[in-house]
Design an enzyme around this catalytic site. Sequence first.
Site, PDB file in Angstrom:
ATOM      1  N   GLU A   1      26.345 -21.544  27.706  1.00 43.13           N
ATOM      2  CA  GLU A   1      26.157 -22.959  28.047  1.00 43.13           C
ATOM      3  C   GLU A   1      27.544 -23.535  28.300  1.00 43.13           C
ATOM      4  OE1 GLU A   1      23.252 -24.318  28.579  1.00 43.13           O
ATOM      5  OE2 GLU A   1      22.250 -22.469  27.963  1.00 43.13           O
ATOM      6  N   ALA A   2      27.644 -24.408  29.291  1.00 42.49           N
ATOM      7  CA  ALA A   2      28.957 -24.915  29.700  1.00 42.49           C
ATOM      8  C   ALA A   2      28.896 -26.411  29.943  1.00 42.49           C
ATOM      9  CB  ALA A   2      29.430 -24.188  30.965  1.00 42.49           C
TER      10      ALA A   2
ATOM     11  N   ASP B   1      17.985 -19.158  24.790  1.00 44.04           N
ATOM     12  CA  ASP B   1      17.904 -18.569  26.135  1.00 44.04           C
ATOM     13  C   ASP B   1      18.191 -17.073  26.097  1.00 44.04           C
ATOM     14  OD1 ASP B   1      17.276 -20.981  27.256  1.00 44.04           O
ATOM     15  OD2 ASP B   1      19.263 -21.362  28.109  1.00 44.04           O
TER      16      ASP B   1
ATOM     17  N   ASP C   1      23.831 -15.637  27.486  1.00 45.68           N
ATOM     18  CA  ASP C   1      23.546 -16.833  28.287  1.00 45.68           C
ATOM     19  C   ASP C   1      24.482 -17.955  27.835  1.00 45.68           C
ATOM     20  OD1 ASP C   1      21.160 -18.053  30.160  1.00 45.68           O
ATOM     21  OD2 ASP C   1      21.983 -19.546  28.800  1.00 45.68           O
TER      22      ASP C   1
ATOM     23  N   HIS D   1      17.677 -24.270  27.330  1.00 47.35           N
ATOM     24  CA  HIS D   1      19.092 -24.606  27.509  1.00 47.35           C
ATOM     25  C   HIS D   1      19.870 -24.601  26.191  1.00 47.35           C
ATOM     26  CE1 HIS D   1      18.353 -25.340  31.686  1.00 47.35           C
ATOM     27  NE2 HIS D   1      17.458 -26.262  31.405  1.00 47.35           N
TER      28      HIS D   1
ATOM     29  N   ASP E   1      26.919 -16.468  34.821  1.00 44.23           N
ATOM     30  CA  ASP E   1      27.607 -16.398  33.534  1.00 44.23           C
ATOM     31  C   ASP E   1      28.926 -15.641  33.616  1.00 44.23           C
ATOM     32  OD1 ASP E   1      25.434 -17.376  31.316  1.00 44.23           O
ATOM     33  OD2 ASP E   1      24.463 -16.386  32.998  1.00 44.23           O
TER      34      ASP E   1
END
Length: 362
Positions: free
Chosen positions: A153-154, A328, A151, A323, A266
């Site tokens: 995160e961006a 996650d 997962d 998040h 993703d």
Amino acid sequence: MQNKENKTAYILLIKNVPKRLQILEDFLKKLNLPAQQNIKAFGRKRALITYATETDAAKAFDILQNQQLLNKKLCVSNFIEGGIKQLQKTKSTQTNENGNESEPDMPKINKQLGLLETIYVDGNQRSTTSTTKSRKSNLSNQNYDYVVAIDFEATCWEDQAPPSWRESEIIEFPAVLINLKTGKIEAEFHKYILPIEIPKLSAFCTSLTGITQKTVESGMPLQIALTIFQEWLRKELRARNLVLPKMTKESKQSKSCALVTWTDWDFGICLAKECARKGLKKPSFFNQWIDIRAVYREWYNYRPMNFADALQHVGLTFEGREHSGIDDAKNLAALTHKMVTDGAKLSITKDLTPYQLNSNCW
């Protein structure tokens, strides 16, 4: 108390809507539309708007069919009389020719709604006589002993464009390897990534993910993280005699493993777009994955509002910080194990290179 009157509802089906329903709701408020009874998401980039009368639905249809939202023209279908009942009837138990009740063809319904994408590899073609499951390739139809839950995160901003249109950079790269028989997480990978296109994180991004500017500045470039991850994955697979889908190095003693995500974002959007923009070499095993949300919707016949709702619906509770990429990923792994325990069959839902084998991760 529910109203027992049998009232007819008139529904507009809107396509090309943003993923965040709030954007559509704010847009509709600016138009001179009749009052809606209800607005809800319905499949990928679709929404249903319910009106009490045919006149209101027709007026809204005339206004909406020429509108654009975020530079994309809205596609509006003709209103459906008694639409709610028709939709529920489609998904409920139906009666066959002999008068017996039978379950609906859920994979077929999901295919029509764009909820599940079936991929055919090695030259396999759609058959008109076999079932949906038998039409999938053998690579997609096996039982998996392990999965790697990922997962990302961006980078993100408040009031940003929908995910498929934005140009985000990965800032957290987590992965966990879970044994689907025991439910135990046996290995973890976790790196923070340095963004280079827009180096400074937004306040919204830090608030959402908990990732600070100092954390990403001490991180590594994405290409290095991909290389380190490939080495980590090779080591963990070799230690357990595991193979990923479409790897050529396989024996009868090998166990199977697959990558899993929640939605196609993703790998299909975030990683693919960033690697293309930056000219990065992406390992070929990122081209196949299982979208757990798609399998979840089909298996439980339930469309969760979000990931936390999906967990709660099956009796799980989110553990950690929402998040946070690593948290996650761990919760995604737990949900995958729960689904398999409940009898769900995992299969590859997306293959970006359906006619190519992958190079051996070993």
